[in-house]
Motif scaffolding. Structure first.
Motif, PDB file in Angstrom:
ATOM      1  N   UNK A   1     -29.338 -42.907 -29.770  1.00 31.63           N
ATOM      2  CA  UNK A   1     -28.704 -42.297 -31.157  1.00 31.63           C
ATOM      3  C   UNK A   1     -29.157 -42.856 -32.512  1.00 31.63           C
ATOM      4  N   UNK A   2     -30.081 -44.227 -32.040  1.00 36.38           N
ATOM      5  CA  UNK A   2     -30.248 -44.675 -33.412  1.00 36.38           C
ATOM      6  C   UNK A   2     -29.349 -45.753 -33.974  1.00 36.38           C
ATOM      7  N   UNK A   3     -28.335 -46.258 -33.214  1.00 35.98           N
ATOM      8  CA  UNK A   3     -27.482 -47.038 -33.783  1.00 35.98           C
ATOM      9  C   UNK A   3     -27.858 -48.579 -34.319  1.00 35.98           C
ATOM     10  N   UNK A   4     -27.655 -48.851 -35.416  1.00 34.80           N
ATOM     11  CA  UNK A   4     -28.120 -49.984 -35.923  1.00 34.80           C
ATOM     12  C   UNK A   4     -27.202 -51.100 -35.838  1.00 34.80           C
ATOM     13  N   UNK A   5     -25.783 -50.892 -35.890  1.00 36.04           N
ATOM     14  CA  UNK A   5     -24.961 -51.930 -35.505  1.00 36.04           C
ATOM     15  C   UNK A   5     -23.415 -51.485 -35.312  1.00 36.04           C
ATOM     16  N   UNK A   6     -22.527 -52.470 -35.215  1.00 36.59           N
ATOM     17  CA  UNK A   6     -21.192 -52.191 -34.703  1.00 36.59           C
ATOM     18  C   UNK A   6     -20.290 -52.750 -35.596  1.00 36.59           C
ATOM     19  N   UNK A   7     -19.120 -52.152 -35.789  1.00 36.64           N
ATOM     20  CA  UNK A   7     -18.464 -51.044 -35.172  1.00 36.64           C
ATOM     21  C   UNK A   7     -19.211 -49.691 -35.535  1.00 36.64           C
ATOM     22  N   UNK A   8     -19.163 -48.733 -34.713  1.00 35.03           N
ATOM     23  CA  UNK A   8     -19.671 -47.419 -35.376  1.00 35.03           C
ATOM     24  C   UNK A   8     -18.896 -46.312 -34.096  1.00 35.03           C
ATOM     25  N   UNK A   9     -19.021 -45.150 -34.778  1.00 32.04           N
ATOM     26  CA  UNK A   9     -18.124 -44.132 -33.861  1.00 32.04           C
ATOM     27  C   UNK A   9     -19.162 -42.786 -33.846  1.00 32.04           C
ATOM     28  N   UNK A  10     -19.331 -42.312 -32.726  1.00 34.91           N
ATOM     29  CA  UNK A  10     -20.034 -41.174 -32.315  1.00 34.91           C
ATOM     30  C   UNK A  10     -19.314 -40.263 -31.967  1.00 34.91           C
ATOM     31  N   UNK A  11     -19.121 -38.852 -32.910  1.00 33.45           N
ATOM     32  CA  UNK A  11     -18.068 -37.835 -32.400  1.00 33.45           C
ATOM     33  C   UNK A  11     -18.850 -36.861 -31.826  1.00 33.45           C
ATOM     34  N   UNK A  12     -18.364 -36.454 -30.560  1.00 35.29           N
ATOM     35  CA  UNK A  12     -18.854 -35.279 -29.784  1.00 35.29           C
ATOM     36  C   UNK A  12     -17.994 -34.270 -29.359  1.00 35.29           C
ATOM     37  N   UNK A  13     -18.518 -32.917 -29.265  1.00 33.26           N
ATOM     38  CA  UNK A  13     -17.961 -31.971 -28.704  1.00 33.26           C
ATOM     39  C   UNK A  13     -18.600 -31.190 -28.030  1.00 33.26           C
TER      40      UNK A  13
END
Length: 285
Positions: free
Chosen positions: A76-88
């Motif tokens: 998903x191309x996440x660069x750092x944390x914290x982070x939230x991915x919303x899915x449906x």
């Protein structure tokens, strides 16, 4: 079902595939080493509690599940944390990178979760199906107070009003439904209102009204008329008729009990109930 879970490499695919498509999944990447994650975790858990039937908070501890976190971050191309991915429905619908304030979370989740009146409508529908009309009315009225223009809110409130014999209120609500929202549910309620309106002036009611017109002190007829009024949803007229009896004879038959019984059929917080309780107290004390 607990809607807050800790994700593992073994449970990830099952969570994504078995969660209902209408449920929003908040995939939360966090680490216990980052202070900003502490406040975000608390905010997200509050949100999950608020939307227990509509939101699944799937927490991924990046310290514990390093391999899974790394794999997902690459995808998903996440660069750092914290982070939230919303899915449906198993598909990403939004990405919230970095620390998020309550206001930022509210704005992001608002796009994908039911609004306040929709949640209240759902509760009202459940209570209505259980026959709990008083609490259903309270929830639907709260939804109406939030958004009086929402046709879904007005339809469920009209339905509940019919069940508690507030026919005029139901009719007034239905009269404000725009043509585009006049569906099968609307037509069914409209037909019920018309039948209820026809019953409001039955031959029995007209006969009793004629008897009372000839003799205002015919208390027996007034009590019988109040019963008829109550049965067709003319609550205020029933209460007013009984009150006219109690004003002159507080101990007449079952008039006082009937008066209180009619009030008891009104939903909690109904203005009519408060008005006629005060009127009774005025002659009791």
């Amino acid at each position: 079902m607990n809607n807050i879970i800790e994700l593992t490499a073994d449970s990830f695919q099952q969570v994504i595939s078995e969660t209902a498509p209408e449920t929003l999944i908040a995939l939360y990447f966090y680490t216990q080493q980052a202070p900003e994650c502490v406040s975000m975790t608390s905010l997200l858990e509050e949100k999950a509690a608020q939307y227990s039937e509509h939101l699944l908070l799937a927490k991924l501890n990046c310290d514990v599940e390093q391999a899974l976190a790394s794999q997902l971050a690459q995808q998903i191309g996440l660069q750092g944390i914290p982070a939230i991915l919303l899915l449906k429905g198993g598909a990403p619908v939004d990405m919230l990178p970095g620390p998020q304030s309550k206001e930022m979370l509210d704005a992001a989740f608002e796009k994908h979760l039911p609004n306040a009146e929709d949640l209240l409508v759902t509760e009202a529908q459940q209570l209505l199906s259980q026959g709990n009309f008083s609490e259903a009315y309270t929830k639907a009225k709260q939804a109406y107070d939030v958004n009086a223009q929402n046709s879904k809110v007005k339809l469920i409130l009209a339905d509940i009003c019919l069940n508690i014999q507030k026919v005029d209120d139901a009719d007034a609500l239905l009269s404000t439904i725009p043509m585009v929202d006049q569906d099968a549910y609307f037509n069914n309620l409209k037909a019920k209102v018309e039948l209820a309106q026809e019953a409001k002036d039955s031959p029995e009611i007209k006969q009793l009204e004629a008897e009372i017109a000839k003799d205002e002190n015919n208390f027996d007829a007034k009590v019988k008329l109040a019963v008829q009024y109550d049965q067709v949803g003319r609550k205020e007229e029933a209460l007013e008729t009984l009150f006219s009896v109690l004003q002159k004879d507080l101990a007449f038959g079952d008039a006082r009990k009937m008066y209180l019984d009619v009030i008891a059929t009104l939903p909690d917080g109904d203005e009519l109930a408060g008005k006629y309780r005060r009127k009774l107290y005025s002659i009791l004390y």
